[in-house]
Design a protein around this motif. Structure first.
Motif, mmCIF file in Angstrom:
data_model
loop_
_atom_site.group_PDB
_atom_site.id
_atom_site.type_symbol
_atom_site.label_atom_id
_atom_site.label_comp_id
_atom_site.label_asym_id
_atom_site.label_seq_id
_atom_site.Cartn_x
_atom_site.Cartn_y
_atom_site.Cartn_z
ATOM 1 N N ASP A 181 -0.136 2.788 18.143
ATOM 2 C CA ASP A 181 -0.947 4.188 18.204
ATOM 3 C C ASP A 181 -0.723 4.694 17.599
ATOM 4 N N GLU A 182 0.338 4.981 17.181
ATOM 5 C CA GLU A 182 1.546 5.988 16.765
ATOM 6 C C GLU A 182 1.537 5.182 14.852
ATOM 7 N N LEU A 183 1.276 4.681 14.761
ATOM 8 C CA LEU A 183 1.045 3.702 13.468
ATOM 9 C C LEU A 183 -0.298 4.602 12.847
ATOM 10 N N THR A 184 -1.698 3.923 14.014
ATOM 11 C CA THR A 184 -3.082 4.397 13.389
ATOM 12 C C THR A 184 -3.291 6.222 13.642
ATOM 13 N N ASN A 185 -2.576 6.492 14.834
ATOM 14 C CA ASN A 185 -2.895 7.791 14.567
ATOM 15 C C ASN A 185 -2.034 8.425 13.057
ATOM 16 N N ALA A 186 -0.747 8.083 12.432
ATOM 17 C CA ALA A 186 -0.513 8.439 11.503
ATOM 18 C C ALA A 186 -1.116 8.351 9.971
ATOM 19 N N ASP A 192 8.821 24.195 4.350
ATOM 20 C CA ASP A 192 8.213 24.584 5.088
ATOM 21 C C ASP A 192 6.870 24.538 5.316
ATOM 22 N N HIS A 193 6.294 23.728 5.456
ATOM 23 C CA HIS A 193 5.363 22.240 6.068
ATOM 24 C C HIS A 193 5.534 21.197 5.652
ATOM 25 N N PRO A 194 6.609 21.429 6.916
ATOM 26 C CA PRO A 194 7.279 20.267 6.954
ATOM 27 C C PRO A 194 6.225 18.930 8.659
ATOM 28 N N MET A 195 5.935 17.615 7.629
ATOM 29 C CA MET A 195 5.931 16.945 8.401
ATOM 30 C C MET A 195 6.210 16.568 9.560
ATOM 31 N N SER A 196 4.840 15.928 10.543
ATOM 32 C CA SER A 196 5.308 15.571 11.670
ATOM 33 C C SER A 196 5.469 15.007 12.553
ATOM 34 N N LYS A 197 5.972 14.331 13.078
ATOM 35 C CA LYS A 197 6.836 12.755 13.654
ATOM 36 C C LYS A 197 5.661 12.161 14.562
ATOM 37 N N TRP A 201 7.473 -3.756 20.561
ATOM 38 C CA TRP A 201 7.071 -4.118 19.779
ATOM 39 C C TRP A 201 5.742 -4.556 19.942
ATOM 40 N N THR A 202 5.162 -4.554 18.440
ATOM 41 C CA THR A 202 3.027 -4.498 18.299
ATOM 42 C C THR A 202 3.234 -5.868 17.689
ATOM 43 N N ALA A 203 2.264 -6.983 17.474
ATOM 44 C CA ALA A 203 1.885 -7.422 16.662
ATOM 45 C C ALA A 203 0.852 -7.524 16.442
ATOM 46 N N ALA A 204 -0.104 -7.469 15.485
ATOM 47 C CA ALA A 204 -1.708 -6.950 15.248
ATOM 48 C C ALA A 204 -2.114 -8.381 14.701
ATOM 49 N N LEU A 205 -2.753 -8.669 14.717
ATOM 50 C CA LEU A 205 -3.182 -10.550 13.568
ATOM 51 C C LEU A 205 -4.802 -9.664 13.251
ATOM 52 N N HIS A 253 0.600 -1.359 0.295
ATOM 53 C CA HIS A 253 -0.181 0.134 0.128
ATOM 54 C C HIS A 253 0.671 1.564 0.286
ATOM 55 N N PRO A 254 0.789 1.937 -0.604
ATOM 56 C CA PRO A 254 1.324 3.756 -0.853
ATOM 57 C C PRO A 254 1.328 4.171 0.466
ATOM 58 N N PHE A 255 0.522 4.108 1.972
ATOM 59 C CA PHE A 255 1.346 4.633 3.178
ATOM 60 C C PHE A 255 2.336 3.673 3.750
ATOM 61 N N VAL A 256 2.572 2.481 3.167
ATOM 62 C CA VAL A 256 3.861 2.181 4.101
ATOM 63 C C VAL A 256 5.054 2.854 3.501
ATOM 64 N N PHE A 257 5.145 3.270 2.724
ATOM 65 C CA PHE A 257 6.793 4.055 2.442
ATOM 66 C C PHE A 257 6.542 5.773 3.022
ATOM 67 N N ILE A 258 4.402 6.015 3.110
ATOM 68 C CA ILE A 258 4.535 7.427 4.118
ATOM 69 C C ILE A 258 5.037 7.095 5.706
ATOM 70 N N ALA A 259 4.694 5.893 6.570
ATOM 71 C CA ALA A 259 4.476 5.938 7.448
ATOM 72 C C ALA A 259 6.093 6.026 8.189
ATOM 73 N N GLY A 260 7.149 5.438 7.072
ATOM 74 C CA GLY A 260 8.449 5.264 7.785
ATOM 75 C C GLY A 260 8.488 7.012 7.899
ATOM 76 N N LEU A 261 7.936 7.900 7.130
ATOM 77 C CA LEU A 261 8.333 9.415 6.927
ATOM 78 C C LEU A 261 7.793 10.090 8.450
ATOM 79 N N LEU A 262 6.559 9.590 8.962
ATOM 80 C CA LEU A 262 5.478 9.891 10.271
ATOM 81 C C LEU A 262 6.249 9.134 11.329
ATOM 82 N N LEU A 263 7.156 7.616 11.289
ATOM 83 C CA LEU A 263 6.832 7.457 12.672
ATOM 84 C C LEU A 263 8.985 7.337 13.304
ATOM 85 N N ASN A 264 9.104 7.461 13.994
ATOM 86 C CA ASN A 264 10.228 7.424 14.626
ATOM 87 C C ASN A 264 10.547 6.407 14.435
#
Length: 371
Positions: free
Chosen positions: A328-333, A365-370, A304-308, A267-278
């Motif tokens: 929670d970090e992933l779903t917020n992102a 000047d529009h940074p993404m908040s991690k 770590w987290t496991a989501a089944l 999914h395209p969000f996979v790459f986006i998640a890396g920009l948003l999660l530290n």
């Protein structure tokens, strides 16, 4: 700070060059073309299947030429592909993005088969192209192939992440391997106003984006992420799976409604998640019954987290372990991305320094908040 946005590159020229200098001239007898639909590779040997070999070299697919840093033997695919010839369409796109013109000097990092170096040498001339390869055997084969076509760029065997200061400053630096951290040496060795063109990504996944960065002052560079790619990673920047203490706490188990796209490895969000999660990486495990488990790992080994997600289910069982609540970090992102109109490639960009990077949308000047 300058952001390059012009996409009117000389596409026709590079497609003509790819026809005039086909990658078949740079490939060994035994190759492993990549099947894009099954994401698998199979051996094709010119000596036993010349027609199949020729067809594979002309196909718009990546072709593996080395496995496991050269330790692999035999015809079956190895464990990790470590050298290849990229898809012709991707090579053309990268060369177009580099906006090469006679009179410029370019450093290529990752010679591989030598094909991209050969294409650039036809454009700029022998003296204007320096190409670096960390593997001596791969470099030797590339040098022979280039010489066989009458092309003689400067060949350097060494770690391209250090650049090659003897030839600096360069107008362009082109990397043909995936990068997680832009080296300070690259910023220092490309002149202000010059371009760095490289596949770039985060530790969250194996995905890359084509980054076209303008060097500002030898300490920073900024530019857009233009399209999704997947390249072999620089050897010293390959992902290492974190180790976890056996007694991490707290442990939280919940069952929640989920968006199944979070469990889609493509999914395209996979790459986006890396920009948003530290400092996070992930894996998607496919189960025989059609279920999937999404694993999230803190790179420092503290959570770590496991989501089944079971087949056809709309709820998932979530176990979060450690001080960070990675689910929670992933779903917020994901919520932030969806509510923001799902910005994608062409709108995303990064600014890099010698110590790190910042992602942004549309303009710096529009940074993404991690998280």
């Amino acid at each position: 700070m300058t952001v390059r946005t012009d996409t009117r590159w000389d596409a026709a020229f590079w497609h003509q060059q790819i026809v005039a200098l086909p990658r078949a001239r740079f490939l060994p007898d035994l190759i492993w073309p990549h099947d894009m639909s099954t994401r698998s590779a199979r051996a094709v040997d010119r000596r036993s299947d010349p027609d199949g070999w020729q067809a594979a070299t002309r196909a718009d697919v990546p072709v593996v030429t080395q496995w496991d840093d050269g330790r692999h033997t035999g015809t079956e695919p190895g464990t990790t592909p470590t050298s290849s010839a990229s898809m012709p369409s991707v090579v053309a796109t990268m060369l177009e993005a580099a906006d090469l013109a006679p009179g410029q000097r370019v450093l290529e990092v990752g010679t591989g088969t030598g094909w991209t170096a050969g294409l650039m040498t036809r454009r700029l001339g022998d003296a204007a192209v320096t190409t670096m390869e960390v593997d001596p055997d791969v470099a030797a084969a590339a040098k022979n192939a280039l010489g066989g076509t009458g092309l003689f760029p400067r060949m350097v065997v060494g770690d391209g992440l250090a650049g090659f200061p003897d030839g600096a400053p360069y107008d362009r630096l082109i990397s043909t391997m995936g990068i997680r951290d832009i080296p300070a040496a690259w910023l220092e060795q490309v002149r202000p106003g010059g371009l760095i063109v490289t596949p770039w990504g985060t530790q969250y996944s194996n995905r890359d984006a084509l980054a076209v960065l303008t060097v500002n002052d030898k300490t920073t560079a900024t530019g857009l992420l233009l399209q999704q790619l997947e390249f072999m990673k620089a050897r010293s920047q390959r992902h290492v799976h974190p180790a976890f203490a056996p007694d991490l706490t707290p442990v939280t188990d919940t069952t929640v409604e989920v968006d199944p796209s979070l469990f889609d490895r493509w999914h395209p969000f996979v790459f986006i998640a890396g920009l948003l999660l530290n400092d996070t990486t992930h894996a998607v495990q496919q189960h025989d019954d059609g279920g999937r488990t999404l694993w999230l790992y803190a790179l420092d080994g503290t959570a770590w987290t496991a989501a089944l997600l079971r087949p056809e289910a709309t709820t998932a069982t979530i176990r979060q372990v450690g001080q960070r609540r990675l689910w929670d970090e992933l779903t917020n992102a994901h919520t932030w991305w969806c509510q923001g109109g799902e910005p994608g490639f062409g709108r995303l960009g990064i600014t890099v320094t010698s110590t790190g990077w910042t992602a942004w949308i549309d303009t710096p000047d529009h940074p993404m908040s991690k998280s």
